[in-house]
Design a protein around this motif. Structure first.
Motif, PDB file in Angstrom:
ATOM      1  N   ILE A  15       0.828  -1.196   0.000  1.00 53.50           N
ATOM      2  CA  ILE A  15       0.000   0.000   0.000  1.00 53.50           C
ATOM      3  C   ILE A  15       0.865   1.249   0.000  1.00 53.50           C
ATOM      4  N   SER A  16       0.214   2.361  -0.203  1.00 52.26           N
ATOM      5  CA  SER A  16       0.876   3.660  -0.152  1.00 52.26           C
ATOM      6  C   SER A  16       1.210   4.010   1.293  1.00 52.26           C
ATOM      7  N   ASP A  17       2.202   4.851   1.466  1.00 56.96           N
ATOM      8  CA  ASP A  17       2.528   5.330   2.811  1.00 56.96           C
ATOM      9  C   ASP A  17       1.614   6.486   3.227  1.00 56.96           C
ATOM     10  N   CYS A  18       0.587   6.750   2.431  1.00 56.01           N
ATOM     11  CA  CYS A  18      -0.394   7.797   2.747  1.00 56.01           C
ATOM     12  C   CYS A  18      -1.598   7.225   3.495  1.00 56.01           C
ATOM     13  N   THR A  19      -1.491   6.031   3.985  1.00 59.93           N
ATOM     14  CA  THR A  19      -2.562   5.403   4.757  1.00 59.93           C
ATOM     15  C   THR A  19      -2.190   5.449   6.237  1.00 59.93           C
TER      16      THR A  19
ATOM     17  N   TRP B 299      -1.746   2.983   8.111  1.00 60.96           N
ATOM     18  CA  TRP B 299      -0.975   1.801   8.495  1.00 60.96           C
ATOM     19  C   TRP B 299       0.471   1.987   8.093  1.00 60.96           C
ATOM     20  N   LYS B 300       1.350   1.984   9.074  1.00 59.68           N
ATOM     21  CA  LYS B 300       2.773   2.259   8.856  1.00 59.68           C
ATOM     22  C   LYS B 300       3.627   1.101   9.356  1.00 59.68           C
ATOM     23  N   ASN B 301       4.861   1.061   8.858  1.00 62.45           N
ATOM     24  CA  ASN B 301       5.859   0.078   9.301  1.00 62.45           C
ATOM     25  C   ASN B 301       5.400  -1.363   9.106  1.00 62.45           C
ATOM     26  N   LEU B 302       4.695  -1.598   8.011  1.00 61.47           N
ATOM     27  CA  LEU B 302       4.175  -2.941   7.751  1.00 61.47           C
ATOM     28  C   LEU B 302       5.284  -3.962   7.574  1.00 61.47           C
ATOM     29  N   GLU B 303       6.375  -3.561   6.935  1.00 60.92           N
ATOM     30  CA  GLU B 303       7.456  -4.518   6.705  1.00 60.92           C
ATOM     31  C   GLU B 303       8.092  -4.960   8.022  1.00 60.92           C
TER      32      GLU B 303
ATOM     33  N   TRP C 165       3.892  -3.976   3.042  1.00 59.65           N
ATOM     34  CA  TRP C 165       4.808  -2.882   2.723  1.00 59.65           C
ATOM     35  C   TRP C 165       4.011  -1.613   2.512  1.00 59.65           C
ATOM     36  N   ASP C 166       4.466  -0.514   3.094  1.00 58.14           N
ATOM     37  CA  ASP C 166       3.872   0.803   2.837  1.00 58.14           C
ATOM     38  C   ASP C 166       4.945   1.643   2.142  1.00 58.14           C
TER      39      ASP C 166
END
Length: 78
Positions: free
Chosen positions: A8-12, A14-18, A24-25
């Motif tokens: 996904i985009s880092d504009c959501t 949800w962060k630090n998915l990896e 992945w964001d």
């Protein structure tokens, strides 16, 4: 919650998915990174994929258990 890692985009929100092994964001402008991640997922073996599936489920459960998130979303859609 179904255990499907996301890209996904880092504009959501949800962060630090990896780091959480949930996906992945990535910045929208970083097309190369999107392609690299897609190729990495294609090349991932079953054992590695199961780690990400577990990470997804854990992250989703943590999110649901946090009542603050639920209340924030409820107010957003009311």
């Amino acid at each position: 919650m179904a255990g499907c890692p996301v890209i996904i985009s880092d504009c959501t929100p949800w962060k630090n998915l990896e780091i959480k092994k949930a996906g992945w964001d990535i910045p929208l402008k970083d097309k190369i990174k999107f392609l690299e991640i897609i190729q990495m997922v294609v090349n991932t073996n079953n054992e590695e994929f199961l780690i990400y599936r577990s990470g997804c489920s854990s992250m989703a459960n943590d999110f649901i258990e946090n009542s603050t998130n639920f209340e924030n979303y409820k107010s957003l859609f009311n």
